[in-house]
Write an enzyme that holds these catalytic residues in place. Sequence first.
Site, short mmCIF file in Angstrom:
data_model
loop_
_atom_site.label_atom_id
_atom_site.label_comp_id
_atom_site.label_asym_id
_atom_site.label_seq_id
_atom_site.Cartn_x
_atom_site.Cartn_y
_atom_site.Cartn_z
N HIS A 27 -3.32 7.40 1.72
CA HIS A 27 -3.72 6.05 1.32
C HIS A 27 -5.11 5.79 1.89
CE1 HIS A 27 -3.95 1.88 0.66
NE2 HIS A 27 -3.74 1.53 1.92
N ASN A 68 -10.02 0.09 -0.58
CA ASN A 68 -8.56 0.13 -0.49
C ASN A 68 -7.98 -0.49 -1.76
OD1 ASN A 68 -5.86 -0.28 0.07
ND2 ASN A 68 -6.21 -1.02 2.17
N CYS A 90 0.82 -1.23 0.00
CA CYS A 90 0.00 0.00 0.00
C CYS A 90 0.85 1.28 0.00
CB CYS A 90 -0.94 0.01 1.19
SG CYS A 90 -2.09 -1.39 1.14
O1 UT7 Z 1 -3.90 -0.91 3.43
C1 UT7 Z 1 -3.09 -1.60 4.32
C2 UT7 Z 1 -3.35 -1.18 5.66
N1 UT7 Z 1 -4.58 -1.77 6.13
C3 UT7 Z 1 -5.27 -1.10 7.01
O2 UT7 Z 1 -4.92 -0.01 7.34
C4 UT7 Z 1 -6.47 -1.78 7.67
C5 UT7 Z 1 -6.50 -1.38 9.10
N2 UT7 Z 1 -7.55 -2.00 9.86
C6 UT7 Z 1 -8.87 -1.67 9.71
O3 UT7 Z 1 -9.21 -0.90 8.86
C7 UT7 Z 1 -9.86 -2.27 10.68
O4 UT7 Z 1 -9.15 -2.90 11.74
C8 UT7 Z 1 -10.84 -3.28 10.03
C9 UT7 Z 1 -11.82 -2.53 9.16
C10 UT7 Z 1 -10.07 -4.29 9.22
C11 UT7 Z 1 -11.63 -4.01 11.11
O5 UT7 Z 1 -12.30 -3.08 11.95
P1 UT7 Z 1 -12.23 -3.26 13.54
O6 UT7 Z 1 -13.06 -2.20 14.11
O7 UT7 Z 1 -10.76 -3.27 13.91
O8 UT7 Z 1 -12.94 -4.64 13.76
P2 UT7 Z 1 -12.35 -5.99 14.39
O9 UT7 Z 1 -11.34 -6.61 13.47
O10 UT7 Z 1 -11.92 -5.71 15.78
O11 UT7 Z 1 -13.65 -6.90 14.39
C12 UT7 Z 1 -14.78 -6.57 15.20
C13 UT7 Z 1 -15.87 -7.60 14.97
C14 UT7 Z 1 -15.37 -9.03 15.08
O12 UT7 Z 1 -16.39 -9.79 15.70
P3 UT7 Z 1 -16.25 -10.21 17.25
O13 UT7 Z 1 -14.97 -11.01 17.33
O14 UT7 Z 1 -16.17 -8.92 17.99
O15 UT7 Z 1 -17.48 -11.01 17.49
C15 UT7 Z 1 -15.23 -9.49 13.65
O16 UT7 Z 1 -15.39 -10.87 13.49
O17 UT7 Z 1 -16.39 -7.47 13.62
C16 UT7 Z 1 -16.37 -8.76 12.99
N3 UT7 Z 1 -16.17 -8.57 11.56
C17 UT7 Z 1 -17.18 -8.37 10.70
N4 UT7 Z 1 -18.51 -8.32 10.87
C18 UT7 Z 1 -19.28 -8.10 9.77
C19 UT7 Z 1 -15.00 -8.51 10.90
N5 UT7 Z 1 -15.24 -8.31 9.59
C20 UT7 Z 1 -16.58 -8.22 9.44
C21 UT7 Z 1 -17.42 -8.00 8.34
N6 UT7 Z 1 -18.74 -7.95 8.54
N7 UT7 Z 1 -16.92 -7.82 7.09
#
Ligand code: UT7
Length: 321
Positions: A248, A278, A113
């Site tokens: 980005h 992204n 990225c």
């Molecule tokens: O470009 C390279 C750099 N990449 C980035 O900068 C990405 C950085 N990270 C992020 O943007 C965020 O961390 C994400 C968007 C990937 C995830 O958001 P989050 O607020 O950190 O969520 P999380 O990973 O902590 O997940 C929270 C909950 C989980 O459920 P439980 O364990 O709390 O029951 C996940 O299983 O959301 C669940 N979850 C989803 N639910 C519905 C994860 N993906 C999804 C989904 N739909 N697509």
Amino acid sequence: MIRSVITGTGSALPAKCVTNAELAERVDTSDDWIVERTGIRQRYIADEHEFTSTLATKAARAALEAAGIDASEIGLIVLATATPDHTFPATATQVQAALGCGGGIAFDVQAVCSGFLYALATADSMLRTSMAQKALVIGAETFSRILDWEDRTTCVLFGDGAGAVVLEAQDVAGDGPGILASRLHAEGTHKDMLYVDGGPSTTGTVGHLRMKGREVFRHAVVNLADVLKEVLADTDLDAGDIDWVVPHQANARILDATARKLDLPAEKVVVTVDRHANTSAASVPLALDTAVRDGRIKAGDLVMFEAMGGGFTWGASLARM
Ligand code: UT7
């Protein structure tokens, strides 16, 4: 002084647009979750006949037209991608062949990225040391090909696309246009937080993207704020001097948090993550071209580019348009 000046921008997106609601038919997710956690509403996905080089060539042609120069004048092509058409040759050489401007320098840069930032700084150094006079710097990806479409934690986040700039070595005054400063970093110990579980030397397969999103998020906000401060310190400018930040586009919440850390008003941040998702190395030049073409970014504006990605790699560049 000789500076590398951005004289044209261009971009390209696949024809097919996929909404969050359409993704929710494939994996256990929802429009509400994706919008609330990321700001993404849709993404563009390449069809089987669209490759990274196809999108890159379209973006390059648009940038050449905007710069008003012919492809034959290009002596350097630096293409950032983590999804090349082939393991080799470099996708940059295929773009060169498609544009019909052989004989100069053409190679790919792989910093995921952050790739466009790495490519821009590399091309800038090469122009300022007279290795070429006019360059194309391209970020192009078909991340849809390395996504695990069963993994809801990653497949909803990415899209395909390409962006390009024409960079020309020009003799300019101190307050004139051009790239003023760039800083790049890498920290290889974080590989397991964001990587592809395949490759020619390991599994022999292409593999799929794997990410510990929450960890990446935490590092991104800190690293980006730090590298922006470094570039400002290099140029004796402060955040208040910046007209636009072109970041980005990984997550709207990362964009907000980074802007807040620097006291930058949200109105100065170009946001396209809602439309493009992204697109990895393509996201910064795609966002730049969007804001140039809709009239927000104008000649004379001070624009900060920044990105963070797999590796980890991260970087920032400040340019006067
Ligand atoms: O470009 C390279 C750099 N990449 C980035 O900068 C990405 C950085 N990270 C992020 O943007 C965020 O961390 C994400 C968007 C990937 C995830 O958001 P989050 O607020 O950190 O969520 P999380 O990973 O902590 O997940 C929270 C909950 C989980 O459920 P439980 O364990 O709390 O029951 C996940 O299983 O959301 C669940 N979850 C989803 N639910 C519905 C994860 N993906 C999804 C989904 N739909 N697509």
